[in-house]
Design a protein around this motif. Structure first.
Motif, PDB file in Angstrom:
ATOM      1  N   ASP A   1       0.813  -1.219   0.000  1.00  0.00           N
ATOM      2  CA  ASP A   1       0.000   0.000   0.000  1.00  0.00           C
ATOM      3  C   ASP A   1       0.847   1.270   0.000  1.00  0.00           C
ATOM      4  OD1 ASP A   1       1.038  -0.108   2.556  1.00  0.00           O
ATOM      5  OD2 ASP A   1      -0.857   0.311   3.576  1.00  0.00           O
ATOM      6  N   ALA A   2       2.122   1.184  -0.373  1.00  0.00           N
ATOM      7  CA  ALA A   2       2.997   2.362  -0.416  1.00  0.00           C
ATOM      8  C   ALA A   2       2.414   3.399  -1.376  1.00  0.00           C
ATOM      9  CB  ALA A   2       4.400   1.967  -0.845  1.00  0.00           C
ATOM     10  N   ARG A   3       2.321   4.642  -0.916  1.00  0.00           N
ATOM     11  CA  ARG A   3       1.695   5.690  -1.726  1.00  0.00           C
ATOM     12  C   ARG A   3       2.587   6.909  -1.953  1.00  0.00           C
ATOM     13  NH1 ARG A   3      -0.645   2.000  -2.906  1.00  0.00           N
ATOM     14  NH2 ARG A   3      -2.865   1.506  -2.730  1.00  0.00           N
ATOM     15  N   VAL A   4       3.533   7.166  -1.051  1.00  0.00           N
ATOM     16  CA  VAL A   4       4.410   8.336  -1.173  1.00  0.00           C
ATOM     17  C   VAL A   4       5.845   7.855  -1.341  1.00  0.00           C
ATOM     18  CG1 VAL A   4       5.275  10.444  -0.092  1.00  0.00           C
ATOM     19  CG2 VAL A   4       2.884   9.750   0.238  1.00  0.00           C
ATOM     20  N   ILE A   5       6.515   8.331  -2.374  1.00  0.00           N
ATOM     21  CA  ILE A   5       7.922   7.986  -2.586  1.00  0.00           C
ATOM     22  C   ILE A   5       8.786   9.218  -2.383  1.00  0.00           C
ATOM     23  CG2 ILE A   5       7.693   8.288  -5.099  1.00  0.00           C
ATOM     24  CD1 ILE A   5       9.934   6.119  -5.350  1.00  0.00           C
ATOM     25  N   GLY A   6       9.845   9.058  -1.607  1.00  0.00           N
ATOM     26  CA  GLY A   6      10.778  10.144  -1.349  1.00  0.00           C
ATOM     27  C   GLY A   6      12.095   9.912  -2.067  1.00  0.00           C
ATOM     28  N   MET A   7      12.627  10.966  -2.651  1.00  0.00           N
ATOM     29  CA  MET A   7      13.899  10.898  -3.361  1.00  0.00           C
ATOM     30  C   MET A   7      14.922  11.784  -2.664  1.00  0.00           C
ATOM     31  SD  MET A   7      13.529   8.831  -5.965  1.00  0.00           S
ATOM     32  CE  MET A   7      15.077   9.257  -6.775  1.00  0.00           C
ATOM     33  N   ILE A   8      16.084  11.223  -2.357  1.00  0.00           N
ATOM     34  CA  ILE A   8      17.213  11.992  -1.831  1.00  0.00           C
ATOM     35  C   ILE A   8      18.280  11.986  -2.909  1.00  0.00           C
ATOM     36  CG2 ILE A   8      19.005  12.117  -0.077  1.00  0.00           C
ATOM     37  CD1 ILE A   8      17.051  10.837   1.871  1.00  0.00           C
ATOM     38  N   GLY A   9      18.508  13.133  -3.523  1.00  0.00           N
ATOM     39  CA  GLY A   9      19.377  13.235  -4.688  1.00  0.00           C
ATOM     40  C   GLY A   9      18.532  13.550  -5.911  1.00  0.00           C
ATOM     41  N   ALA A  10      19.050  14.448  -6.747  1.00  0.00           N
ATOM     42  CA  ALA A  10      18.268  14.887  -7.915  1.00  0.00           C
ATOM     43  C   ALA A  10      19.153  15.028  -9.147  1.00  0.00           C
ATOM     44  CB  ALA A  10      17.564  16.215  -7.607  1.00  0.00           C
ATOM     45  N   GLY A  11      20.229  14.260  -9.195  1.00  0.00           N
ATOM     46  CA  GLY A  11      21.130  14.329 -10.345  1.00  0.00           C
ATOM     47  C   GLY A  11      20.670  13.472 -11.505  1.00  0.00           C
ATOM     48  N   HIS A  12      21.603  13.207 -12.427  1.00  0.00           N
ATOM     49  CA  HIS A  12      21.308  12.458 -13.643  1.00  0.00           C
ATOM     50  C   HIS A  12      20.690  11.096 -13.334  1.00  0.00           C
ATOM     51  CE1 HIS A  12      21.952  10.925 -17.731  1.00  0.00           C
ATOM     52  NE2 HIS A  12      22.522   9.862 -17.195  1.00  0.00           N
ATOM     53  N   GLN A  13      21.277  10.353 -12.402  1.00  0.00           N
ATOM     54  CA  GLN A  13      20.797   9.004 -12.098  1.00  0.00           C
ATOM     55  C   GLN A  13      19.447   9.016 -11.393  1.00  0.00           C
ATOM     56  OE1 GLN A  13      22.079   5.974 -12.986  1.00  0.00           O
ATOM     57  NE2 GLN A  13      20.273   5.064 -12.021  1.00  0.00           N
ATOM     58  N   ALA A  14      19.154  10.079 -10.654  1.00  0.00           N
ATOM     59  CA  ALA A  14      17.901  10.134  -9.902  1.00  0.00           C
ATOM     60  C   ALA A  14      16.681  10.049 -10.823  1.00  0.00           C
ATOM     61  CB  ALA A  14      17.847  11.420  -9.074  1.00  0.00           C
ATOM     62  N   ARG A  15      16.780  10.608 -11.999  1.00  0.00           N
ATOM     63  CA  ARG A  15      15.662  10.539 -12.942  1.00  0.00           C
ATOM     64  C   ARG A  15      15.377   9.091 -13.329  1.00  0.00           C
ATOM     65  NH1 ARG A  15      14.831  15.633 -15.707  1.00  0.00           N
ATOM     66  NH2 ARG A  15      13.994  14.467 -17.459  1.00  0.00           N
ATOM     67  N   PHE A  16      16.424   8.310 -13.583  1.00  0.00           N
ATOM     68  CA  PHE A  16      16.243   6.892 -13.906  1.00  0.00           C
ATOM     69  C   PHE A  16      15.648   6.140 -12.726  1.00  0.00           C
ATOM     70  CE2 PHE A  16      19.467   8.269 -16.921  1.00  0.00           C
ATOM     71  CZ  PHE A  16      19.126   7.605 -18.082  1.00  0.00           C
ATOM     72  N   GLN A  17      16.162   6.445 -11.529  1.00  0.00           N
ATOM     73  CA  GLN A  17      15.663   5.781 -10.329  1.00  0.00           C
ATOM     74  C   GLN A  17      14.169   6.019 -10.148  1.00  0.00           C
ATOM     75  OE1 GLN A  17      17.294   3.849  -8.024  1.00  0.00           O
ATOM     76  NE2 GLN A  17      19.205   3.945  -9.151  1.00  0.00           N
ATOM     77  N   LEU A  18      13.761   7.262 -10.287  1.00  0.00           N
ATOM     78  CA  LEU A  18      12.363   7.596 -10.041  1.00  0.00           C
ATOM     79  C   LEU A  18      11.442   6.969 -11.086  1.00  0.00           C
ATOM     80  CD1 LEU A  18      10.246   9.009  -8.391  1.00  0.00           C
ATOM     81  CD2 LEU A  18      10.759  11.146  -9.607  1.00  0.00           C
ATOM     82  N   ARG A  19      11.826   7.032 -12.349  1.00  0.00           N
ATOM     83  CA  ARG A  19      10.986   6.428 -13.398  1.00  0.00           C
ATOM     84  C   ARG A  19      10.765   4.942 -13.128  1.00  0.00           C
ATOM     85  NH1 ARG A  19      14.604   9.113 -17.108  1.00  0.00           N
ATOM     86  NH2 ARG A  19      13.719  11.089 -17.846  1.00  0.00           N
ATOM     87  N   ALA A  20      11.843   4.226 -12.789  1.00  0.00           N
ATOM     88  CA  ALA A  20      11.727   2.791 -12.549  1.00  0.00           C
ATOM     89  C   ALA A  20      10.922   2.499 -11.288  1.00  0.00           C
ATOM     90  CB  ALA A  20      13.119   2.172 -12.443  1.00  0.00           C
ATOM     91  N   ALA A  21      11.147   3.273 -10.244  1.00  0.00           N
ATOM     92  CA  ALA A  21      10.453   3.042  -8.971  1.00  0.00           C
ATOM     93  C   ALA A  21       8.956   3.251  -9.099  1.00  0.00           C
ATOM     94  CB  ALA A  21      11.027   3.973  -7.902  1.00  0.00           C
ATOM     95  N   LEU A  22       8.551   4.242  -9.865  1.00  0.00           N
ATOM     96  CA  LEU A  22       7.126   4.560  -9.984  1.00  0.00           C
ATOM     97  C   LEU A  22       6.327   3.429 -10.615  1.00  0.00           C
ATOM     98  CD1 LEU A  22       7.235   8.328 -11.061  1.00  0.00           C
ATOM     99  CD2 LEU A  22       6.596   7.372  -8.836  1.00  0.00           C
ATOM    100  N   GLU A  23       7.004   2.510 -11.302  1.00  0.00           N
ATOM    101  CA  GLU A  23       6.311   1.392 -11.941  1.00  0.00           C
ATOM    102  C   GLU A  23       5.998   0.256 -10.975  1.00  0.00           C
ATOM    103  OE1 GLU A  23       9.099   0.464 -15.006  1.00  0.00           O
ATOM    104  OE2 GLU A  23       8.404   2.069 -16.345  1.00  0.00           O
ATOM    105  N   GLN A  24       6.497   0.337  -9.735  1.00  0.00           N
ATOM    106  CA  GLN A  24       6.382  -0.793  -8.814  1.00  0.00           C
ATOM    107  C   GLN A  24       5.225  -0.694  -7.828  1.00  0.00           C
ATOM    108  OE1 GLN A  24       8.064  -3.410  -9.552  1.00  0.00           O
ATOM    109  NE2 GLN A  24       9.032  -2.183 -11.179  1.00  0.00           N
ATOM    110  N   ARG A  25       4.680   0.469  -7.616  1.00  0.00           N
ATOM    111  CA  ARG A  25       3.550   0.645  -6.716  1.00  0.00           C
ATOM    112  C   ARG A  25       2.639   1.738  -7.270  1.00  0.00           C
ATOM    113  NH1 ARG A  25       5.432  -3.368  -5.098  1.00  0.00           N
ATOM    114  NH2 ARG A  25       5.839  -4.076  -2.953  1.00  0.00           N
ATOM    115  N   ASP A  26       1.430   1.836  -6.723  1.00  0.00           N
ATOM    116  CA  ASP A  26       0.490   2.880  -7.142  1.00  0.00           C
ATOM    117  C   ASP A  26       0.750   4.149  -6.334  1.00  0.00           C
ATOM    118  OD1 ASP A  26      -0.814   1.254  -9.016  1.00  0.00           O
ATOM    119  OD2 ASP A  26      -2.063   0.362  -7.450  1.00  0.00           O
ATOM    120  N   PHE A  27       1.899   4.764  -6.597  1.00  0.00           N
ATOM    121  CA  PHE A  27       2.269   5.965  -5.860  1.00  0.00           C
ATOM    122  C   PHE A  27       1.335   7.122  -6.218  1.00  0.00           C
ATOM    123  CE2 PHE A  27       6.411   3.689  -5.891  1.00  0.00           C
ATOM    124  CZ  PHE A  27       6.609   3.632  -4.519  1.00  0.00           C
TER     125      PHE A  27
END
Length: 321
Positions: free
Chosen positions: A127-153
């Motif tokens: 039931d995870a709904r809020v995702i927090g990101m620490i870091g906003a560089g080049h790799q962070a964009r890849f991390q966030l795109r992939a993570a958003l596919e795993q739960r209904d954030f």
């Protein structure tokens, strides 16, 4: 020998394919069918660069090779190219002959994002709904795109040393139709999943800034001395990793183990959860932490998949070597 240039990678490797390759290799590692070689990673004393080699052998997939490369922090400002630079080499395990050379920059970004994404799939609360990101560089964009596919954030929150970079995260969130909020580190208590992706050598996230039930993926610590979170957080959490030996020597767990706060036996392989030999998350109040150190087998798995696709599509370059 086959060559797959960096310019071809974007059209060959998807996030889904990277996820599948990384998940399978984590499972193979936990079952003893694949193993990584010791990592070589050194400051070369030029351009403030870190350079090294990661390799391994997957018996199940018959994949043998290494990735050579590292981090050149001045590249973007001086040359307009990304700071992370790498190339993957694959060898025939039957003969030792070189099979392929593959551009590793985008593959590294995709496999790193896939690793945290795999950890979210298997360890985060359903039931995870809020995702927090620490870091906003080049790799962070890849991390966030992939993570958003795993739960209904439903919301993305973010923090960065340089707040002017937070639009990198906001753009990804808004493209996914989600609101974005910049927060202070105390605001991470709202998050059900936290992904840290920095190059910090000092703890950023405090142990008391993580709420019960949160899954934390620490993806930036891959060198001796690096540190993204308070070692006390690893005391509060159940700790999982890609490879235990790397976790306790160059990963986030190096500090907690070095101080005697936890032992090597307290760190479990994520692959064991994938295989079903470890229960993983056992309660909604449990904090889980994935220490993503980055293993050579990840690189080899995604590179091998790319070579197969390049051959299939007739775009691999063959040279006599």
């Amino acid at each position: 020998m086959l060559i797959v240039p960096e310019r071809e990678i974007a059209d060959l490797m998807t996030r889904e394919a990277a996820f599948d390759a990384v998940e399978k290799v984590f499972a193979a590692m936990a079952s003893g069918d694949a193993y990584n070689f010791p990592v070589v990673r050194e400051a070369i004393g030029h351009e403030d660069a870190l350079y090294g080699f990661k390799g391994g052998f997957d018996r199940a997939g018959l994949t043998l090779g290494l990735k050579a490369g590292g981090y050149w922090p001045n590249n973007l400002d001086k040359r307009g190219i990304i700071n992370h630079q790498s190339t993957v080499f694959l060898f025939d395990p039957d003969t030792g002959m070189v099979k392929a050379m593959v551009g590793g920059n985008l593959l590294t970004a995709l496999r790193t994002a896939a690793a945290s994404s795999v950890s979210i799939r298997h360890l985060a609360r359903k039931d995870a709904r809020v995702i927090g990101m620490i870091g906003a560089g080049h790799q962070a964009r890849f991390q966030l795109r992939a993570a958003l596919e795993q739960r209904d954030f439903e919301k993305v929150i973010g923090w960065n040393f340089h707040p002017e970079m937070l639009p990198n995260l906001q753009e990804v969130a808004e493209a996914a139709g989600l609101p974005f909020e910049a927060v202070e580190l105390d605001g991470m208590r709202e998050a059900d999943v936290i992904v840290s992706i920095t190059s910090s050598f000092d703890a950023i996230l405090g142990a008391d800034q993580v709420s019960p039930g949160t899954h934390v993926a620490c993806m930036g610590t891959d060198t001796k001395g690096k540190k993204e979170v308070d070692p006390q957080l690893l005391v509060r959490a159940d700790v999982f990793t890609d490879e235990v030996a790397q976790s306790v020597s160059i990963g986030e767990a190096q500090h907690a183990v070095g101080r005697g706060l936890i032992s090597e036996a307290d760190v479990a392989q994520l692959g064991a959860v994938i295989n079903g030999s470890h229960a993983g998350r056992s309660s909604d109040d449990q904090i889980t932490l994935f220490d993503g150190t980055g293993v050579g087998l990840q690189d080899l798995a995604v590179a091998a998949a790319v070579v197969d696709l390049a051959v299939e599509r007739g775009i691999a370059i063959e040279v006599d070597f």
